[in-house]
Design a protein around this motif. Structure first.
Motif, PDB file in Angstrom:
ATOM      1  N   GLN A  45       0.832  -1.206   0.000  1.00  0.00           N
ATOM      2  CA  GLN A  45       0.000   0.000   0.000  1.00  0.00           C
ATOM      3  C   GLN A  45       0.869   1.260   0.000  1.00  0.00           C
ATOM      4  O   GLN A  45       0.595   2.217  -0.725  1.00  0.00           O
ATOM      5  N   ASP A  78      -7.479  -5.005  -4.217  1.00  0.00           N
ATOM      6  CA  ASP A  78      -7.730  -5.060  -2.771  1.00  0.00           C
ATOM      7  C   ASP A  78      -6.957  -3.971  -2.037  1.00  0.00           C
ATOM      8  O   ASP A  78      -7.488  -3.325  -1.128  1.00  0.00           O
ATOM      9  N   LYS A  81      -8.570  -0.673  -2.751  1.00  0.00           N
ATOM     10  CA  LYS A  81      -9.851  -0.581  -2.030  1.00  0.00           C
ATOM     11  C   LYS A  81      -9.611  -0.138  -0.583  1.00  0.00           C
ATOM     12  O   LYS A  81     -10.318   0.729  -0.055  1.00  0.00           O
ATOM     13  N   THR A  82      -8.589  -0.704   0.053  1.00  0.00           N
ATOM     14  CA  THR A  82      -8.258  -0.321   1.431  1.00  0.00           C
ATOM     15  C   THR A  82      -7.802   1.133   1.492  1.00  0.00           C
ATOM     16  O   THR A  82      -8.206   1.882   2.382  1.00  0.00           O
ATOM     17  N   GLU A  84      -8.633   3.454  -0.503  1.00  0.00           N
ATOM     18  CA  GLU A  84      -9.818   4.283  -0.756  1.00  0.00           C
ATOM     19  C   GLU A  84     -10.651   4.410   0.524  1.00  0.00           C
ATOM     20  O   GLU A  84     -11.127   5.498   0.856  1.00  0.00           O
ATOM     21  N   GLN A  85     -10.791   3.302   1.253  1.00  0.00           N
ATOM     22  CA  GLN A  85     -11.540   3.329   2.512  1.00  0.00           C
ATOM     23  C   GLN A  85     -10.874   4.245   3.537  1.00  0.00           C
ATOM     24  O   GLN A  85     -11.547   4.880   4.350  1.00  0.00           O
ATOM     25  N   LYS A  86      -9.549   4.315   3.465  1.00  0.00           N
ATOM     26  CA  LYS A  86      -8.799   5.183   4.379  1.00  0.00           C
ATOM     27  C   LYS A  86      -8.729   6.622   3.871  1.00  0.00           C
ATOM     28  O   LYS A  86      -8.029   7.443   4.448  1.00  0.00           O
ATOM     29  N   LYS A  87      -9.415   6.889   2.757  1.00  0.00           N
ATOM     30  CA  LYS A  87      -9.483   8.238   2.165  1.00  0.00           C
ATOM     31  C   LYS A  87      -8.111   8.757   1.707  1.00  0.00           C
ATOM     32  O   LYS A  87      -7.845   9.960   1.721  1.00  0.00           O
ATOM     33  N   THR A  90      -8.592   8.148  -4.495  1.00  0.00           N
ATOM     34  CA  THR A  90      -9.936   8.125  -5.072  1.00  0.00           C
ATOM     35  C   THR A  90      -9.811   7.633  -6.513  1.00  0.00           C
ATOM     36  O   THR A  90      -8.716   7.677  -7.084  1.00  0.00           O
ATOM     37  N   LYS A  91     -10.910   7.161  -7.057  1.00  0.00           N
ATOM     38  CA  LYS A  91     -10.904   6.649  -8.432  1.00  0.00           C
ATOM     39  C   LYS A  91     -11.533   7.670  -9.365  1.00  0.00           C
ATOM     40  O   LYS A  91     -12.554   8.267  -9.020  1.00  0.00           O
TER      41      LYS A  91
END
Length: 199
Positions: A45, A78, A81-82, A84-87, A90-91
């Protein structure tokens, strides 16, 4: 006999060099893990964030990053996605292909990258202290290793001079047709923003 066998390693220079390279690779892993733990992220990451921050958006797709890091698309998906969840990312949809998207850093992601990019600083300080002539020799050897590993398919993606459409030989010497200049050893780039693939 394995290069990890100490009798082999201590009596054979090739084995010593290979074992030394293996030990150096551990240094990067340790430094990266420390930074990842500090921010509660995985090493991949952190690497993805640094990659996105330092490359053009057309390289920040799941497919390309999977190639870059030698991982599967689901693994990269994956990790993204993590993030993105942690801000942290962005896509953005690709205007030419609505099924595809590019990954971009949020401001929070940019702030984090500023710190995470420092993980190899200890090594940079050591390199800075090496004699200039020894540095030139070391650089030539590193470039040779990377080129040969790329040619052998061990490293998938290399945006280096030798793999670039702009690279040529003039009078038996490396030459960049884009920059219109002869390339000396310290001009060779590992990751060129103007890189154009030969294929």
């Amino acid at each position: 006999m394995s290069l990890f066998n100490l009798d082999t390693q201590n009596n054979d220079l090739d084995s010593k060099i290979t074992a030394g390279l293996e030990r150096l690779s551990q240094v990067f892993k340790v430094l990266l893990w420390e930074k990842a733990k500090e921010h509660q992220l995985s090493p991949i990451q952190i690497q993805l964030l640094i990659f996105i921050a330092n490359h053009s958006s057309d390289l920040s797709t799941i497919s390309y990053m999977a190639q870059e890091f030698g991982l599967t698309k689901p693994t990269i998906s994956d990790a993204i996605k993590t993030l993105e969840q942690k801000k942290l990312v962005t896509k953005r949809n690709d205007k030419q292909d609505t099924r595809s998207y590019r990954v971009v850093l949020t401001q929070k992601g940019k702030n984090l990258v500023a710190d995470c990019s420092k993980y190899p600083d200890t090594l940079s300080e050591i390199v800075a202290g090496i004699d200039a002539d020894d540095k030139q020799i070391l650089w030539k050897v590193i470039v040779m290793f990377i080129e040969q590993m790329s040619n052998a398919g061990i490293i998938a993606v290399q945006r280096m001079c030798y793999n670039c459409n702009h690279y040529s030989q003039q009078n038996g010497k490396p030459f960049c047709m884009l920059l219109n200049k002869q390339l000396y050893a310290n001009d060779i780039r590992l990751d060129c923003p103007e890189f154009e693939s030969l294929s």
